[in-house]
Design an enzyme around this catalytic site. Structure first.
Site, PDB file in Angstrom:
ATOM      1  CB  ALA A 134       1.879   7.761  -6.086  1.00  0.00           C
ATOM      2  CB  CYS A 135       1.628   3.400  -4.779  1.00  0.00           C
ATOM      3  SG  CYS A 135       1.778   1.850  -3.869  1.00  0.00           S
ATOM      4  CB  ILE A 136      -1.573   0.040  -6.299  1.00  0.00           C
ATOM      5  CG1 ILE A 136      -2.350  -1.012  -7.117  1.00  0.00           C
ATOM      6  CG2 ILE A 136      -2.435   0.630  -5.193  1.00  0.00           C
ATOM      7  CD1 ILE A 136      -1.546  -1.692  -8.210  1.00  0.00           C
TER       8      ILE A 136
END
Length: 218
Positions: A134-136
């Site tokens: 998730a995200c970066i």
């Protein structure tokens, strides 16, 4: 009951695991009827950030010790994680994923992840466990699995997408509530707080879809 290994990168969006993402991911796993065990590398953080001012602080902290704040003390060193004990692996985001789990935040051109993390992820992948980023955190996936033609998303940040695509991974633009499922590699990604001003309810929606899709592949 399916068992998830959740890998944290500290505690706090600017220098560790994003707290909302981490807690919402654990909540989604629990709501879906899965159990989880949190892990974190027993290493020093890249640096410590004052989350009130955004300034770097003159101190050092340990990633495992900080991750224990999110896990309510129930976290183990990543070195103790055994692939055979789990059905899936999940990595929430936060700058810690790009600073403590890999060096993308500091040297994107020469991206490398922690060797013990890469070893664990490669072993999990080799045994057919689905992995969620998730995200970066998909930066780690792009480096580790890009050569296999990974399809992934970090949202719609063209610069970040281009930097990660150099490893062979194919980026797909997605909104905060959406996911990308690479069924061949059994890897699921979602942007979460790559959209920094996103509503927490939208982040929660995206993470819940992310968790459900990863569980479905296990």
């Amino acid at each position: 009951m399916k068992r998830a290994a959740v890998i944290l990168s500290g505690c706090g969006v600017f220098d560790g695991a994003e707290i909302h993402e981490s807690v919402l991911s654990l909540l989604a796993l629990d709501k879906a009827g899965a159990s989880y065990q949190c892990f974190a590398p027993d290493v020093e953080q890249a640096h410590v950030v004052n989350h009130l001012t955004g300034e770097e602080m003159e101190e050092s902290r340990n990633v495992l010790v900080e991750a224990a704040r999110i896990a309510r003390g129930k976290v183990k060193p990543l070195s103790e994680a055994k692939v055979e004990d789990f059905d899936l692996v999940m990595l929430p985001g936060g700058f810690g994923a790009a600073k403590n789990l890999c060096n993308f935040a500091f040297d994107a051109e020469n991206l490398e992840a922690l060797p013990e993390l890469v070893e664990f992820l490669k072993s999990a992948h080799g045994k057919g466990l689905p992995i969620g980023f998730a995200c970066i955190a998909p930066a780690i996936a792009a480096r580790a699995f890009g050569s296999e033609g990974l399809a992934f998303t970090i949202g719609d940040d063209a610069g970040t997408a281009e930097a990660l695509s150099k490893w062979g991974a194919a980026h797909q633009d997605r909104s905060v509530t959406e996911i990308v499922v690479d069924e061949k590699l059994k890897i699921v990604t979602t942007p979460a707080y790559m959209f920094g001003e996103a509503r927490i309810s939208d982040v929660a929606s995206g993470l819940e879809s992310w968790v459900k899709a990863t569980l479905a592949l296990s």
